[in-house]
Design a protein around this motif. Sequence first.
Motif, PDB file in Angstrom:
ATOM      1  N   SER A  28       0.897  -0.859   0.217  1.00 54.53           N
ATOM      2  CA  SER A  28       0.046  -0.138  -0.089  1.00 54.53           C
ATOM      3  C   SER A  28       0.861   1.117   0.094  1.00 54.53           C
ATOM      4  N   SER A  52      -2.045   8.871  -3.903  1.00 52.76           N
ATOM      5  CA  SER A  52      -2.011   8.309  -2.990  1.00 52.76           C
ATOM      6  C   SER A  52      -3.162   9.055  -1.780  1.00 52.76           C
ATOM      7  N   LYS A  68      -6.803   2.933  -0.414  1.00 57.18           N
ATOM      8  CA  LYS A  68      -4.806   1.864  -0.171  1.00 57.18           C
ATOM      9  C   LYS A  68      -5.167   1.463   0.325  1.00 57.18           C
ATOM     10  N   SER A  73      -7.931  -0.943  -6.422  1.00 54.35           N
ATOM     11  CA  SER A  73      -8.478   0.594  -7.932  1.00 54.35           C
ATOM     12  C   SER A  73      -9.518  -0.323  -8.488  1.00 54.35           C
TER      13      SER A  73
END
Lengths: 114, 113
Positions: A28, A52, A68, A73
Amino acid sequence: KQEVTQIPAALSVPEGENLVLNCSFTDSAIYNLQWFRQDPGKGLTSLLLIQSSQREQTSGRLNASLDKSSGRSTLYIAASQPGDSATYLCAVYMIKAAGNKLTFGGGTRVLVKP
Amino acid sequence: NAGVTQTPKFRILKIGQSMTLQCTQDMNHNYMYWYRQDPGMGLKLIYYSVGAGITDKGEVPNGYNVSRSTTEDFPLRLELAAPSQTSVYFCASSYFNSNQPQHFGDGTRLSIL
């Protein structure tokens, strides 16, 4: 080592249906995530770039979300058209990477049938 | 409005031959990259450059060499071509700012027989 996965590898939908493309990543600690489109015999065209710190990014019929913490996504394409037929790739840029290096997923090949 | 230009578009090599894949960009980008894409796979970074005179290895550099004598050009050299190097090769460029997307050429399709 960062790994980026896109499932499914291929997707076929009738024209007008909304497209949902998934991308997952294992680390992440990303700086940004990018979605690209690739047409047969061509290079990659950048569609959306999500920082981010952002949750989503929109451009026309395209909307990309970023979670994240869960390493995911999603690219949404509204009211799909035959011209949307292409391969879609996601890529992540790691915080600790030098030289703006991206790690790519394997892509999802999309066919929109008239 | 050329962007990133790659030559040749197609090439067939015999095992053991060598060749240079050409890449040039007219956007004054600092960073340039070489990727390879195998069927059904994502792109893997071969080499990259953050400016003229500076190059560094990516994920899969073995069997390749690069140079960056100018901002515009970033050629990729294959020495002693092997069947495992059959792939599609993409060159890309970007500004130093990592918030900017990379711009890609149309690729070179290389077969080693």
